[in-house]
Design an enzyme around this catalytic site. Structure first.
Site, PDB file in Angstrom:
ATOM      1  N   ASP A  41     -15.154  17.556  48.511  1.00 24.02           N
ATOM      2  CA  ASP A  41     -15.358  17.736  47.071  1.00 24.02           C
ATOM      3  C   ASP A  41     -14.072  17.916  46.262  1.00 24.02           C
ATOM      4  O   ASP A  41     -13.188  18.682  46.661  1.00 24.02           O
ATOM      5  CB  ASP A  41     -16.206  18.984  46.805  1.00 24.02           C
ATOM      6  CG  ASP A  41     -17.470  19.034  47.615  1.00 24.02           C
ATOM      7  OD1 ASP A  41     -17.847  18.015  48.217  1.00 24.02           O
ATOM      8  OD2 ASP A  41     -18.087  20.108  47.656  1.00 24.02           O
ATOM      9  N   GLU A 241     -26.122  21.521  44.797  1.00 27.57           N
ATOM     10  CA  GLU A 241     -24.803  22.123  44.927  1.00 27.57           C
ATOM     11  C   GLU A 241     -23.824  21.429  43.985  1.00 27.57           C
ATOM     12  O   GLU A 241     -24.162  20.448  43.322  1.00 27.57           O
ATOM     13  CB  GLU A 241     -24.309  22.065  46.380  1.00 27.57           C
ATOM     14  CG  GLU A 241     -24.301  20.690  46.991  1.00 27.57           C
ATOM     15  CD  GLU A 241     -23.972  20.702  48.483  1.00 27.57           C
ATOM     16  OE1 GLU A 241     -23.885  21.793  49.080  1.00 27.57           O
ATOM     17  OE2 GLU A 241     -23.789  19.609  49.049  1.00 27.57           O
TER      18      GLU A 241
END
Length: 537
Positions: A41, A241
């Site tokens: 990420d 998320e």
């Protein structure tokens, strides 16, 4: 650090100068990837003092997920990146790791509300998820359970080069809010920003398994108060998320709306396996996000997808940019097969940074995205291939050679008689290896077919076809911009309301392309191909 020719860069490590080569097979030439090791990420995206900071989930010890730390790179133009030392190194790395630094965000605390600033230096404050693999008592005196996820902060006084964790009080949000305390293993990914209207810091974080987002406010980035929840809505096929919350301009005018983005893993867009990113449009008053009625759907699978392809996840927005200059970056990989893609000595790249805005399309406020790089520095205005066809007969055009890195601009009439129109890209000379990007006229869908795109052997779901809806523009024209790198294809349709991102792993000599009309003729075709140079040169 001054770039060198032949994709070599010079770095200092432990007093030793060495050269690094960015010319490996499948190494993206205008996409950021770390020199080596695992990345996922994007984190802590911050524009500060003329510099774009890109932090990212990183394993300093290997090419697979683990030892999660924050890597760091900087750029002045979102195009040419310089990798910096690891910003937040997993605590205990090299022996027994007691804390990993999961995803989060960063802000410039220009008014020093945190009190971290000294000698007139503006503190940069990162908020991240502390993951504790073992139960322990922390330096702050707090106790945490095995596999607990909590929200912590760190600060930097040297423009993000080095960081100090706030050990005196971390974690600053130790547990999920009541009545969700049992979700302590799935409470993560804080996105923090300054809300000017309320003069408060706001953070949105995920209660992943429940498909909920918790919203908190603070005066000082240290003490947080829960003010609202959001969800569950729309797609719920996997955990929620990597949330975001940002204000965007609508129709290039004075009006604005707010957008929540949320990663979903698994349960991505239709036809994909693994992860994806959805969004909601609505209003935010400093405490509560209220979605527009037309952005919420019945059931738990339909969604507004930020990208309809398989390889765009954990999208994060930049703090520090003006309302009209908002930029997001996504992780160009998928949890379904991300650990197995055939790259070495690194694994994963970031997608092209995207400028974000809202436009009314079909009476609905819709997210539109445009590729945001310094294109004039890496691409000529003169195309290497340019053709127009009043009528393109059924069948294929002559082959052209494109190289490995290029952009294609395609436009054609939606009133064509063909069933599909496509361009074959990164193809072998006999076109047994190719990636197809095209349009299905009856379904009004873009498609991307990577079933014969090269190496697809590492995952049984990789060889597939992906679709995204795209209505022709008001003049009846379909427009596609396609960005191709050594191991990726990104398609921007129309005004950017539909995008598809997919990795491919073609042979290095698969550098051919051709147009193809199937089931009839395609009208008013224009195709321009532009070479894109390496940003590492």
């Amino acid at each position: 650090m001054a770039p060198l020719s032949k994709a070599l860069s010079v770095f200092m490590l432990m007093g030793i100068t060495y050269a690094f080569n960015y010319d490996q097979p499948y190494r993206g030439q205008y996409h950021f990837s770390p020199q080596k090791n695992w990345m996922n990420d994007p984190n802590g995206l911050l524009y500060h003092n003329g510099t774009y900071h890109l932090f990212f989930q990183y394993n300093p010890g290997g090419i697979e997920w683990g030892n999660i730390s924050w890597g760091h790179a900087i750029s002045e133009d979102l195009t040419h990146w310089e990798e910096k030392p690891v910003a937040l190194l997993a605590r205990g790395f090299g022996s027994d790791v007691t804390e990993m630094y999961f995803s989060g965000s960063a802000v410039a605390d220009v008014n020093n509300t945190s009190g971290f600033g000294k000698d007139g230096k503006t503190p940069l404050v990162a908020m991240y998820t502390s993951y504790y693999p073992v139960a322990q008592t922390l330096p702050s005196g707090q106790t945490v359970q095995e596999d607990q996820q909590s929200q912590s902060i760190a600060y930097s006084l040297d423009d993000g080069l080095t960081w100090t964790t706030y050990d005196a009080a971390n974690p600053v949000i130790p547990n999920p809010p009541s009545p969700y305390e049992a979700e302590y293993q799935n409470f993560r990914d804080p996105f923090v920003f300054w809300h000017d209207e309320s003069q408060k810091w706001v953070v949105v974080t995920s209660i992943a398994e429940l498909h909920k987002l918790a919203i908190y406010t603070s005066d000082n980035l240290k003490d947080w108060k829960l003010v609202s929840e959001f969800g569950p809505y729309n797609a719920q096929g996997g955990v929620w998320e990597c949330p975001g919350l940002v204000k965007l301009p609508l129709d290039s005018g004075n009006s604005t709306k707010w957008v929540i983005t949320s990663g979903l893993n698994p349960g991505g867009p239709p036809g994909t396996v693994g992860s994806g990113t959805q969004y909601f449009v609505g209003e935010f008053d400093g405490t509560t996000f209220t979605p527009d009625a037309d952005t919420v759907y019945p059931g738990n699978s339909t969604a507004n997808w930020m990208d309809w392809g398989p390889d765009f996840y954990a999208a994060a927005g930049y703090n520090g940019l003006s309302l009209n200059d908002h930029v997001h970056i996504g992780w160009m990989n998928n949890w379904q097969y991300g650990a197995n893609i055939p790259t070495y000595p690194w694994r994963s790249a970031m997608a092209i940074p995207r400028h974000m805005a809202l436009k009314t399309i079909g009476s609905k406020a819709t997210l539109v995205q445009q590729p945001q790089e310094a294109w004039s520095s890496i691409s000529n205005k003169r195309p290497i291939y340019s053709r127009t066809f009043k009528t393109l007969s059924e069948g294929s055009t002559n082959t052209t050679t494109t190289g490995e890195t290029f952009k294609v601009d395609l436009s054609f009439s939606a009133k064509s008689k063909a069933s599909t129109f496509a361009i074959a890209l990164r193809a072998s000379a006999n076109f047994t290896e190719q990636t197809l990007v095209g349009y299905d006229f009856a379904k009004q869908q873009i498609f991307l077919d990577r079933t014969h795109s090269g190496d697809v052997s590492f995952d049984e779901t990789f060889a597939s076809v992906y679709h995204g809806p795209l209505t022709p523009d008001s003049t009846g024209v379909v427009k596609l911009s396609i960005f191709v790198d050594r191991s990726s294809v990104e398609v921007f349709g129309g005004q950017g309301e539909t995008t598809l991102t997919a990795q491919i792993f073609p042979s290095s000599d698969a550098v051919h392309a051709r147009l193809a009309s199937t089931g009839g003729t395609t009208e008013d075709v224009r195709a321009d191909i532009y070479k894109i140079a390496s940003t590492w040169n």
